[in-house]
Design a protein around this motif. Structure first.
Motif, PDB file in Angstrom:
ATOM      1  N   CYS A   1      -4.967  -0.789   3.617  1.00  0.00           N
ATOM      2  CA  CYS A   1      -4.043  -1.320   4.635  1.00  0.00           C
ATOM      3  C   CYS A   1      -4.501  -1.009   6.053  1.00  0.00           C
ATOM      4  O   CYS A   1      -3.797  -1.330   7.019  1.00  0.00           O
ATOM      5  CB  CYS A   1      -2.630  -0.801   4.400  1.00  0.00           C
ATOM      6  SG  CYS A   1      -2.446   0.944   4.777  1.00  0.00           S
TER       7      CYS A   1
ATOM      8  N   CYS B   1      -0.190   4.380   0.498  1.00  0.00           N
ATOM      9  CA  CYS B   1      -0.882   5.541   1.068  1.00  0.00           C
ATOM     10  C   CYS B   1       0.096   6.347   1.925  1.00  0.00           C
ATOM     11  O   CYS B   1       1.093   5.829   2.405  1.00  0.00           O
ATOM     12  CB  CYS B   1      -2.099   5.115   1.895  1.00  0.00           C
ATOM     13  SG  CYS B   1      -1.712   4.217   3.412  1.00  0.00           S
TER      14      CYS B   1
ATOM     15  N   CYS C   1       0.857  -1.187   0.000  1.00  0.00           N
ATOM     16  CA  CYS C   1       0.000   0.000   0.000  1.00  0.00           C
ATOM     17  C   CYS C   1       0.889   1.230   0.000  1.00  0.00           C
ATOM     18  O   CYS C   1       1.815   1.340   0.785  1.00  0.00           O
ATOM     19  CB  CYS C   1      -0.933   0.036   1.207  1.00  0.00           C
ATOM     20  SG  CYS C   1      -2.119   1.376   1.033  1.00  0.00           S
TER      21      CYS C   1
ATOM     22  N   CYS D   1      -7.205   4.113   5.710  1.00  0.00           N
ATOM     23  CA  CYS D   1      -6.948   3.612   4.355  1.00  0.00           C
ATOM     24  C   CYS D   1      -7.700   2.286   4.165  1.00  0.00           C
ATOM     25  O   CYS D   1      -7.602   1.378   4.973  1.00  0.00           O
ATOM     26  CB  CYS D   1      -5.451   3.395   4.163  1.00  0.00           C
ATOM     27  SG  CYS D   1      -5.059   2.650   2.594  1.00  0.00           S
TER      28      CYS D   1
HETATM   29 ZN    ZN Z   1      -2.813   2.207   2.917  1.00  0.00          ZN
END
Ligand code: ZN
Length: 317
Positions: free
Chosen positions: A289, A255, A253, A286
């Protein structure tokens, strides 16, 4: 933990256990082949989203296919998103992969787990139901490419095949499989995509059609310990091929505090203002995740200015 691969020590030798994708091409240039062992990716997804077996299989198959489709992208920085809009219990399933095949995803209903099929297999088709499959490819152009097809069976592999043939006019063989263990972890998972290239030899086409039945239980083949190359051989039979490379892929991920903060700006200012007045902060999580981020009024103001500056600095079209 994200970004980690499991290390096993065996007879003093370090063997890295990670998901890998093999890329190959038939010697005569008739077809290109992608094979992925995605057990590690599916296990991470299962733990992150706490999925029940059928949801694990549905999300796992989408992650497995999307990772291979990431490897088909043209350039670094490109991404591909596969969205299944299922009308069944699972709801929507989404996966996003980058150029390196790294992938992340989520499923609306991680608890989707209808009764098994008569043959004992997880009933992914029933859990997903009817609906659509969309593929969004961001290749750095002004507008992303979007292709949408109706789901054929909701079993994912057939739906991916339909997408390639209807939207991209590429004859494609796709098999995907996820085997779930008694403790709900992923026992084995993987997939293969074989795509015919223009002017493919008829012999290659008929060999692929003949061998497709041997890939029906592809998760069992991975469970037996077959390598990606051995799976490619099962699909291709006597057709010779060259292995181009085999790369590590993972559930990743990307993010960040800034990215999630900038995403908040797509909400109406009055909505943001109302939350800030009520709670004094905005909390987001998120989807991919589960990481949580907290923003105060001054943070939102900072991101708003940053966005304005970026828009100003954008070259005129
Ligand atoms: Zn994430």
């Amino acid at each position: 933990m994200l970004g980690e691969s499991i290390l096993y020590l065996q007879k003093g030798k370090e063997i890295k256990m990670a998901s890998t994708i093999l890329r190959a091409l038939t010697k005569d240039g008739s077809a290109r082949i992608f094979v992925i062992n995605s057990k590690d990716i599916v296990n991470k997804a299962q733990k992150l989203h706490n999925t029940l077996p059928t949801a694990t299989a549905a999300l796992g198959r989408v992650l497995t296919a999307t990772s291979m489709m990431g490897c088909m992208l043209k350039n670094k920085g490109n991404s591909v998103t596969v969205r299944i809009k299922g009308e069944g219990e699972t709801g929507s399933i989404l996966a996003v992969a980058d150029y390196f095949g790294n992938v992340k995803g989520y499923i609306d209903n991680p608890l989707a787990d209808p009764p098994r099929r008569h043959d004992g297999k997880l009933n992914v088709g029933a859990a997903v139901g009817g609906g659509t499959l969309s593929v969004i490819k961001d290749e750095g152009l002004e507008h992303p490419y979007i292709g949408v097809v109706n789901l054929v069976s909701g079993e994912i592999a057939e739906d991916i095949t339909a997408y390639f043939s209807e939207s991209e006019q590429i004859p494609t063989l796709c098999a995907l499989g996820v085997l779930v263990d008694k403790d709900y972890s992923c026992k084995a998972a993987g997939g293969i995509i074989v795509q015919l290239l223009p002017f493919a030899d008829d012999k290659v086409i008929s060999a692929l059609e003949n061998n497709a039945k041997n890939l029906v239980n592809i998760s069992n083949l991975f469970d037996e310990g077959k390598s990606n190359e051995e799976i490619a051989k099962i699909a291709l039979g006597d057709i010779e091929f060259d292995v181009f490379d085999e790369i590590d892929v993972d559930y990743v991920c990307d993010c960040s505090y800034e990215r999630m903060g900038m995403a908040l700006l797509t909400l109406k200012p009055v909505e943001l203002y109302n939350i800030l007045v009520e709670d004094g902060k905005i909390e987001t999580q998120c989807h991919f995740c589960n990481k949580k981020y907290t923003y105060k009024g001054e943070d939102i103001e900072r991101f708003r200015k940053l966005k304005e500056e970026r828009l100003k600095n954008q070259p005129e079209k």
